[in-house]
Write a protein that holds these residues in place. Structure first.
Motif, PDB file in Angstrom:
ATOM      1  N   VAL A 186      43.312  34.633  51.457  1.00 35.03           N
ATOM      2  CA  VAL A 186      43.615  35.310  49.996  1.00 35.03           C
ATOM      3  C   VAL A 186      44.717  33.497  50.386  1.00 35.03           C
ATOM      4  O   VAL A 186      45.297  32.998  49.307  1.00 35.03           O
ATOM      5  CB  VAL A 186      44.548  36.271  50.467  1.00 35.03           C
ATOM      6  N   GLU A 187      45.252  33.564  51.688  1.00 37.25           N
ATOM      7  CA  GLU A 187      46.951  33.065  51.238  1.00 37.25           C
ATOM      8  C   GLU A 187      46.748  31.277  51.216  1.00 37.25           C
ATOM      9  O   GLU A 187      46.931  30.508  50.632  1.00 37.25           O
ATOM     10  CB  GLU A 187      47.891  32.701  53.208  1.00 37.25           C
ATOM     11  N   ALA A 188      45.000  30.876  51.595  1.00 30.66           N
ATOM     12  CA  ALA A 188      44.419  29.284  51.999  1.00 30.66           C
ATOM     13  C   ALA A 188      44.504  29.445  50.367  1.00 30.66           C
ATOM     14  O   ALA A 188      44.519  28.442  49.643  1.00 30.66           O
ATOM     15  CB  ALA A 188      43.396  29.177  52.811  1.00 30.66           C
ATOM     16  N   LEU A 189      43.254  30.706  49.652  1.00 27.06           N
ATOM     17  CA  LEU A 189      42.943  30.262  48.291  1.00 27.06           C
ATOM     18  C   LEU A 189      44.458  30.354  47.493  1.00 27.06           C
ATOM     19  O   LEU A 189      44.455  29.032  46.461  1.00 27.06           O
ATOM     20  CB  LEU A 189      42.413  31.533  47.352  1.00 27.06           C
ATOM     21  N   SER A 190      45.579  30.990  48.242  1.00 27.69           N
ATOM     22  CA  SER A 190      46.517  30.804  47.244  1.00 27.69           C
ATOM     23  C   SER A 190      46.841  28.688  47.125  1.00 27.69           C
ATOM     24  O   SER A 190      47.773  28.329  46.415  1.00 27.69           O
ATOM     25  CB  SER A 190      47.670  31.711  47.402  1.00 27.69           C
ATOM     26  N   GLN A 192      53.640  24.167  30.824  1.00 25.27           N
ATOM     27  CA  GLN A 192      53.457  23.770  32.446  1.00 25.27           C
ATOM     28  C   GLN A 192      54.529  24.067  33.729  1.00 25.27           C
ATOM     29  O   GLN A 192      53.284  24.500  34.750  1.00 25.27           O
ATOM     30  CB  GLN A 192      53.747  21.433  32.221  1.00 25.27           C
ATOM     31  N   ARG A 193      55.671  24.651  33.190  1.00 26.57           N
ATOM     32  CA  ARG A 193      56.522  24.810  34.246  1.00 26.57           C
ATOM     33  C   ARG A 193      55.794  26.496  34.771  1.00 26.57           C
ATOM     34  O   ARG A 193      56.240  26.895  35.741  1.00 26.57           O
ATOM     35  CB  ARG A 193      57.927  25.092  33.900  1.00 26.57           C
ATOM     36  N   ASP A 194      54.719  27.409  33.915  1.00 24.63           N
ATOM     37  CA  ASP A 194      54.413  28.548  33.922  1.00 24.63           C
ATOM     38  C   ASP A 194      52.664  28.407  34.565  1.00 24.63           C
ATOM     39  O   ASP A 194      52.177  29.390  35.332  1.00 24.63           O
ATOM     40  CB  ASP A 194      55.019  29.514  33.446  1.00 24.63           C
ATOM     41  N   ALA A 195      52.312  27.163  34.031  1.00 28.80           N
ATOM     42  CA  ALA A 195      50.879  26.559  34.677  1.00 28.80           C
ATOM     43  C   ALA A 195      50.931  27.719  35.655  1.00 28.80           C
ATOM     44  O   ALA A 195      49.531  28.431  36.213  1.00 28.80           O
ATOM     45  CB  ALA A 195      50.379  25.533  33.973  1.00 28.80           C
ATOM     46  N   ALA A 196      51.190  27.142  37.120  1.00 31.31           N
ATOM     47  CA  ALA A 196      51.035  27.434  38.373  1.00 31.31           C
ATOM     48  C   ALA A 196      50.224  28.592  38.972  1.00 31.31           C
ATOM     49  O   ALA A 196      49.958  29.287  39.357  1.00 31.31           O
ATOM     50  CB  ALA A 196      51.305  26.886  39.317  1.00 31.31           C
ATOM     51  N   ASN A 197      52.121  29.544  38.297  1.00 34.01           N
ATOM     52  CA  ASN A 197      52.048  30.987  38.210  1.00 34.01           C
ATOM     53  C   ASN A 197      51.245  31.524  37.934  1.00 34.01           C
ATOM     54  O   ASN A 197      50.781  32.418  38.472  1.00 34.01           O
ATOM     55  CB  ASN A 197      53.285  31.228  38.485  1.00 34.01           C
ATOM     56  N   THR A 233      46.324  34.669  37.936  1.00 31.30           N
ATOM     57  CA  THR A 233      45.076  35.260  37.275  1.00 31.30           C
ATOM     58  C   THR A 233      43.760  34.860  37.958  1.00 31.30           C
ATOM     59  O   THR A 233      42.499  36.049  38.212  1.00 31.30           O
ATOM     60  CB  THR A 233      43.873  34.522  36.082  1.00 31.30           C
ATOM     61  N   VAL A 234      43.457  33.804  39.018  1.00 33.68           N
ATOM     62  CA  VAL A 234      41.843  33.853  39.992  1.00 33.68           C
ATOM     63  C   VAL A 234      42.550  34.551  40.507  1.00 33.68           C
ATOM     64  O   VAL A 234      41.255  35.319  41.479  1.00 33.68           O
ATOM     65  CB  VAL A 234      42.342  31.793  40.404  1.00 33.68           C
ATOM     66  N   LEU A 235      43.478  34.993  41.517  1.00 36.14           N
ATOM     67  CA  LEU A 235      43.400  35.874  42.683  1.00 36.14           C
ATOM     68  C   LEU A 235      43.556  37.518  41.709  1.00 36.14           C
ATOM     69  O   LEU A 235      42.513  38.069  42.767  1.00 36.14           O
ATOM     70  CB  LEU A 235      44.605  35.999  43.334  1.00 36.14           C
ATOM     71  N   GLY A 236      43.629  37.600  41.312  1.00 36.81           N
ATOM     72  CA  GLY A 236      43.218  39.081  40.313  1.00 36.81           C
ATOM     73  C   GLY A 236      41.450  39.458  40.214  1.00 36.81           C
ATOM     74  O   GLY A 236      41.221  39.541  40.103  1.00 36.81           O
ATOM     75  N   ALA A 237      41.333  37.665  39.223  1.00 38.84           N
ATOM     76  CA  ALA A 237      39.594  37.450  39.643  1.00 38.84           C
ATOM     77  C   ALA A 237      38.519  37.768  40.442  1.00 38.84           C
ATOM     78  O   ALA A 237      37.672  38.347  40.771  1.00 38.84           O
ATOM     79  CB  ALA A 237      39.356  36.849  38.425  1.00 38.84           C
ATOM     80  N   LEU A 238      39.095  37.218  41.978  1.00 43.16           N
ATOM     81  CA  LEU A 238      38.526  37.104  42.804  1.00 43.16           C
ATOM     82  C   LEU A 238      38.470  38.056  44.045  1.00 43.16           C
ATOM     83  O   LEU A 238      38.037  38.511  44.494  1.00 43.16           O
ATOM     84  CB  LEU A 238      38.746  35.306  42.827  1.00 43.16           C
ATOM     85  N   THR A 239      40.099  38.442  43.883  1.00 41.46           N
ATOM     86  CA  THR A 239      40.412  39.359  45.272  1.00 41.46           C
ATOM     87  C   THR A 239      39.138  41.292  45.056  1.00 41.46           C
ATOM     88  O   THR A 239      39.028  41.103  44.017  1.00 41.46           O
ATOM     89  CB  THR A 239      41.601  40.147  45.526  1.00 41.46           C
ATOM     90  N   SER A 240      39.572  41.388  46.162  1.00 41.99           N
ATOM     91  CA  SER A 240      38.114  42.729  46.490  1.00 41.99           C
ATOM     92  C   SER A 240      39.464  43.795  45.592  1.00 41.99           C
ATOM     93  O   SER A 240      40.150  43.824  45.729  1.00 41.99           O
ATOM     94  CB  SER A 240      37.929  43.319  47.595  1.00 41.99           C
ATOM     95  N   PRO A 241      38.624  44.443  44.408  1.00 44.46           N
ATOM     96  CA  PRO A 241      39.346  45.935  43.493  1.00 44.46           C
ATOM     97  C   PRO A 241      39.853  46.328  45.186  1.00 44.46           C
ATOM     98  O   PRO A 241      39.003  46.952  45.427  1.00 44.46           O
ATOM     99  CB  PRO A 241      37.937  46.218  42.745  1.00 44.46           C
ATOM    100  N   ALA A 242      40.583  47.719  44.541  1.00 43.63           N
ATOM    101  CA  ALA A 242      41.434  48.174  45.271  1.00 43.63           C
ATOM    102  C   ALA A 242      40.404  50.043  44.855  1.00 43.63           C
ATOM    103  O   ALA A 242      39.827  49.779  43.927  1.00 43.63           O
ATOM    104  CB  ALA A 242      42.611  48.853  45.190  1.00 43.63           C
TER     105      ALA A 242
END
Length: 199
Positions: free
Chosen positions: A85-89, A173-178, A183-192
């Protein structure tokens, strides 16, 4: 050096100059002309078209070079270190920084090469994403209820969607990375797991 050797060396220098100029030119203006690229490279139009007979061929080589450079940058992030997860970030932020610089190049490539061919040139980068997602699935961090290839596609489409939104002025632009990371982490991480409600 023989005459043929000098010609080959001159040709190689011209090709490198053209590719360097084209990468910079397309990154600044997706509609830049072949004439302007030749001028930026310090070569004639004849020389440019000798090595790259069409805009399509030039864009393909430039895109290949850009993606190879991107892969080197991502490798420097040591994506095999720490939890997935950290590596993906880290990967998301590095990939976004790269894509932000190449946004106009991608616009030019998409208009000439088409979406499917453009994605093909991303293979060298997406292979790293796929390996990281596979590791995260093994660690239990990334969801396994969806196909792995689909998760790679989600990553690819979301990062390009962010670039489109920034280009259209709907995302700062300044908000895009966050925004992209969340969004990506929310889509890929396992749902609780959903807890059972007692009576």
């Amino acid at each position: 050096m023989s005459r043929d050797g000098r010609r080959r060396a001159d040709a190689e220098r011209n090709i490198e100059a053209i590719l360097d100029a084209a990468l910079e030119s397309f990154s600044e203006r997706p509609d830049v002309s072949m004439t302007a690229i030749a001028q930026a490279a310090g070569v004639s139009r004849v020389t440019l078209y000798t090595h790259f007979p069409s805009r399509e061929e030039l864009l393909a080589r430039v895109l290949d070079r850009a993606m190879s450079s991107a892969a080197v940058v991502l490798d420097a992030e040591a994506l095999g270190d720490g939890p997935a997860v950290e590596a993906l970030s880290r990967l998301i932020r590095s990939a976004w920084h790269i894509l932000a610089g190449y946004r106009n190049l991608m616009t030019a490539a998409g208009a000439v090469l088409g979406a499917r061919q453009v994605r093909g040139y991303h293979k060298v980068v997406l292979q790293r994403v796929e390996r990281l997602i596979a590791r995260g699935r093994d660690e239990g961090s990334f969801r396994t209820d969806l196909p792995q290839a689909w998760l790679v596609t989600v990553f690819y489409n979301l990062i390009h969607a962010a670039a489109d939104e920034v280009g259209a002025g709907r995302l700062k632009q300044r908000d895009a990375a966050n925004v992209l990371e969340a969004t990506v982490l929310g889509a890929l991480t396992s749902p609780a797991p959903v807890g059972r409600t007692g009576r």
